[in-house]
Design a protein around this motif. Sequence first.
Motif, mmCIF file in Angstrom:
data_model
loop_
_atom_site.group_PDB
_atom_site.id
_atom_site.type_symbol
_atom_site.label_atom_id
_atom_site.label_comp_id
_atom_site.label_asym_id
_atom_site.label_seq_id
_atom_site.Cartn_x
_atom_site.Cartn_y
_atom_site.Cartn_z
ATOM 1 N N ALA A 170 -8.126 4.072 -6.667
ATOM 2 C CA ALA A 170 -7.287 2.968 -7.174
ATOM 3 C C ALA A 170 -6.111 2.691 -6.232
ATOM 4 C CB ALA A 170 -6.780 3.303 -8.572
ATOM 5 N N LEU A 171 -5.450 3.746 -5.778
ATOM 6 C CA LEU A 171 -4.250 3.568 -4.951
ATOM 7 C C LEU A 171 -4.588 2.974 -3.577
ATOM 8 C CD1 LEU A 171 -2.510 6.942 -5.892
ATOM 9 C CD2 LEU A 171 -1.724 4.659 -6.564
ATOM 10 N N GLU A 172 -5.729 3.396 -2.999
ATOM 11 C CA GLU A 172 -6.123 2.823 -1.696
ATOM 12 C C GLU A 172 -6.427 1.328 -1.837
ATOM 13 O OE1 GLU A 172 -5.838 3.902 1.218
ATOM 14 O OE2 GLU A 172 -6.084 6.073 1.296
ATOM 15 N N GLN A 173 -7.073 0.959 -2.955
ATOM 16 C CA GLN A 173 -7.368 -0.465 -3.168
ATOM 17 C C GLN A 173 -6.078 -1.258 -3.344
ATOM 18 O OE1 GLN A 173 -10.863 -1.835 -5.280
ATOM 19 N NE2 GLN A 173 -11.111 0.240 -6.088
ATOM 20 N N GLY A 174 -5.138 -0.666 -4.082
ATOM 21 C CA GLY A 174 -3.853 -1.328 -4.283
ATOM 22 C C GLY A 174 -3.110 -1.508 -2.972
ATOM 23 N N LYS A 175 -3.136 -0.466 -2.139
ATOM 24 C CA LYS A 175 -2.431 -0.507 -0.840
ATOM 25 C C LYS A 175 -2.976 -1.653 0.014
ATOM 26 C CE LYS A 175 -2.741 2.266 2.931
ATOM 27 N NZ LYS A 175 -2.887 3.541 3.635
ATOM 28 N N LYS A 176 -4.293 -1.813 -0.011
ATOM 29 C CA LYS A 176 -4.937 -2.904 0.763
ATOM 30 C C LYS A 176 -4.399 -4.260 0.320
ATOM 31 C CE LYS A 176 -9.470 -1.152 1.528
ATOM 32 N NZ LYS A 176 -10.562 -0.960 0.616
ATOM 33 N N ARG A 177 -4.147 -4.384 -0.971
ATOM 34 C CA ARG A 177 -3.729 -5.686 -1.503
ATOM 35 C C ARG A 177 -2.217 -5.885 -1.445
ATOM 36 N NH1 ARG A 177 -8.408 -4.219 -3.535
ATOM 37 N NH2 ARG A 177 -9.948 -5.790 -4.144
ATOM 38 N N ALA A 178 -1.506 -4.872 -1.012
ATOM 39 C CA ALA A 178 -0.040 -4.982 -0.982
ATOM 40 C C ALA A 178 0.469 -5.137 0.443
ATOM 41 C CB ALA A 178 0.575 -3.744 -1.626
ATOM 42 N N THR A 179 -0.401 -5.613 1.343
ATOM 43 C CA THR A 179 -0.026 -5.615 2.763
ATOM 44 C C THR A 179 1.256 -6.402 3.034
ATOM 45 O OG1 THR A 179 -1.682 -7.337 2.934
ATOM 46 C CG2 THR A 179 -2.279 -5.184 3.824
ATOM 47 N N ALA A 180 1.486 -7.448 2.277
ATOM 48 C CA ALA A 180 2.667 -8.280 2.558
ATOM 49 C C ALA A 180 3.937 -7.696 1.937
ATOM 50 C CB ALA A 180 2.435 -9.686 2.036
ATOM 51 N N ASN A 181 3.769 -6.766 1.009
ATOM 52 C CA ASN A 181 4.928 -6.240 0.287
ATOM 53 C C ASN A 181 5.178 -4.789 0.710
ATOM 54 O OD1 ASN A 181 6.662 -5.102 -1.598
ATOM 55 N ND2 ASN A 181 5.848 -6.292 -3.303
ATOM 56 N N PHE A 182 6.083 -4.604 1.663
ATOM 57 C CA PHE A 182 6.299 -3.266 2.234
ATOM 58 C C PHE A 182 6.800 -2.262 1.209
ATOM 59 C CE2 PHE A 182 6.750 -5.846 6.224
ATOM 60 C CZ PHE A 182 5.546 -5.422 6.772
ATOM 61 N N GLU A 183 7.621 -2.749 0.307
ATOM 62 C CA GLU A 183 8.176 -1.838 -0.701
ATOM 63 C C GLU A 183 7.064 -1.281 -1.595
ATOM 64 O OE1 GLU A 183 11.857 -1.958 -3.817
ATOM 65 O OE2 GLU A 183 11.861 -3.348 -2.128
ATOM 66 N N LEU A 184 6.159 -2.165 -1.982
ATOM 67 C CA LEU A 184 5.049 -1.747 -2.836
ATOM 68 C C LEU A 184 4.104 -0.826 -2.055
ATOM 69 C CD1 LEU A 184 3.945 -2.019 -5.664
ATOM 70 C CD2 LEU A 184 2.716 -4.076 -4.984
ATOM 71 N N GLN A 185 3.874 -1.146 -0.788
ATOM 72 C CA GLN A 185 3.034 -0.289 0.058
ATOM 73 C C GLN A 185 3.604 1.121 0.129
ATOM 74 O OE1 GLN A 185 2.218 -2.106 3.939
ATOM 75 N NE2 GLN A 185 0.132 -1.482 3.518
ATOM 76 N N ASN A 186 4.907 1.176 0.262
ATOM 77 C CA ASN A 186 5.611 2.456 0.332
ATOM 78 C C ASN A 186 5.399 3.280 -0.943
ATOM 79 O OD1 ASN A 186 7.570 4.428 1.117
ATOM 80 N ND2 ASN A 186 9.104 3.329 -0.064
ATOM 81 N N ILE A 187 5.383 2.585 -2.088
ATOM 82 C CA ILE A 187 5.140 3.268 -3.369
ATOM 83 C C ILE A 187 3.705 3.807 -3.398
ATOM 84 C CG2 ILE A 187 4.915 2.912 -5.864
ATOM 85 C CD1 ILE A 187 7.262 0.873 -5.606
ATOM 86 N N PHE A 188 2.761 3.000 -2.913
ATOM 87 C CA PHE A 188 1.365 3.463 -2.862
ATOM 88 C C PHE A 188 1.236 4.692 -1.953
ATOM 89 C CE2 PHE A 188 0.087 -0.893 -4.360
ATOM 90 C CZ PHE A 188 -0.608 -0.466 -5.484
ATOM 91 N N GLU A 189 1.890 4.644 -0.795
ATOM 92 C CA GLU A 189 1.812 5.774 0.139
ATOM 93 C C GLU A 189 2.381 7.045 -0.506
ATOM 94 O OE1 GLU A 189 0.080 5.677 2.711
ATOM 95 O OE2 GLU A 189 0.448 3.948 3.998
ATOM 96 N N SER A 190 3.504 6.892 -1.212
ATOM 97 C CA SER A 190 4.133 8.056 -1.869
ATOM 98 C C SER A 190 3.147 8.729 -2.804
ATOM 99 C CB SER A 190 5.351 7.626 -2.692
ATOM 100 O OG SER A 190 6.216 6.830 -1.935
ATOM 101 N N GLN A 191 2.442 7.893 -3.575
ATOM 102 C CA GLN A 191 1.530 8.469 -4.559
ATOM 103 C C GLN A 191 0.225 8.944 -3.939
ATOM 104 O OE1 GLN A 191 1.511 5.581 -7.855
ATOM 105 N NE2 GLN A 191 2.807 7.095 -8.812
ATOM 106 N N LEU A 192 -0.193 8.286 -2.869
ATOM 107 C CA LEU A 192 -1.395 8.749 -2.169
ATOM 108 C C LEU A 192 -1.168 10.141 -1.599
ATOM 109 C CD1 LEU A 192 -2.613 5.445 -0.507
ATOM 110 C CD2 LEU A 192 -4.021 6.962 -1.910
ATOM 111 N N GLY A 193 0.069 10.406 -1.172
ATOM 112 C CA GLY A 193 0.395 11.750 -0.694
ATOM 113 C C GLY A 193 0.094 12.778 -1.767
ATOM 114 N N ASP A 194 0.524 12.493 -2.996
ATOM 115 C CA ASP A 194 0.283 13.426 -4.119
ATOM 116 C C ASP A 194 -1.215 13.539 -4.431
ATOM 117 O OD1 ASP A 194 2.998 13.584 -4.251
ATOM 118 O OD2 ASP A 194 3.217 12.520 -6.154
#
Length: 337
Positions: A170-194
């Motif tokens: 789910a998070l990888e798919q979300g990250k793909k769709r958040a390319t224009a929104n750096f803040e949201l991408q950052n949130i996805f990356e934080s959780q992908l780490g976990d």
Amino acid sequence: SLEENEMGAARMLLYRLYREQGNDKKALEQLAYAFQDEGLSIKEKLQPMARLLQQGKADTEGEELERLAKTLVAAHPDESNAYAVYGDMLLAKNQPKEAKSQYIQALELNGDNFSLWQNVLDLSLQLEAYDDVIEYAEEALELFPNQAALYYFQGTAFLVKKEYRNAVSALEQGKKRATANFELQNIFESQLGDAYNGLKEYEKADAAYESALAYDPDNHYVLNNYSYYLSLRKEKLEQAKKMSGKLVKAHPKNPTYLDTHAWVLYTLGEYKEAKKYLEKALQYDEEPSGTIIEHYGDVLFKLGETDKALVQWQKAKGLNDTSELIDKKIADRKLYE
């Protein structure tokens, strides 16, 4: 006599008149009459309701507002917006569970309203109803497959449930769709780490954390989790020390962060320093967690204070979040890692 809808219109006029005079009680009375009029369009009724909510009247006029919302729903049982406004009102009165059920009814009448889906998901997350989050996100994604936020909700719920493979997906798919929104991408990356850490895919976990920190070097969530997981893996400990040190400098009274920093120091063999930070963590923790107390016991043991360590382990045992080894430590008066 006046026709039905003219009566409603007249009541609305009186409502405005009383409102301008500052007579709230009388104004609300007229509004209640107007709301009963099914001939008056819901649009005309929603405006005063929205105004009352914006003015924060839910605190002072909570009961009257609830009555108005119920009248609105009774007069317009097929209108999604009637339930949505009732939901907003209940939310303003701090009744998230009841608000959620109104939003769900609103959605059943109109599934095209994206903000309603967001409200339901937000409240489900708040209420820790993680299965609901997963289910509603799935339904919403059928209608809004490109909304990154929906993947965020779903990924978060999977993460909490320790369903790491689903979380990553789910998070990888979300990250793909958040390319224009750096803040949201950052949130996805934080959780992908976990999530990757949960799967023991450490290279991917570290890459996600590093990417989040490249965007925001002060991301407290990442500084904490990344350094703690590194200490558990006994890897990159100097980097972990730097990150957790930065964290406690910024938040000198946060027990979770103090515990993380102490644990990194412990792993580095700096027991005296670790003890200092654990004592601070215990001082600032209103309800000390089993983890912090157990860690304190471990440090005391390393410093040769076995009796004191035993006292802490016994104290930790009755609480949550202790390690599986707590009973063995107590039984054998020995540290197991």
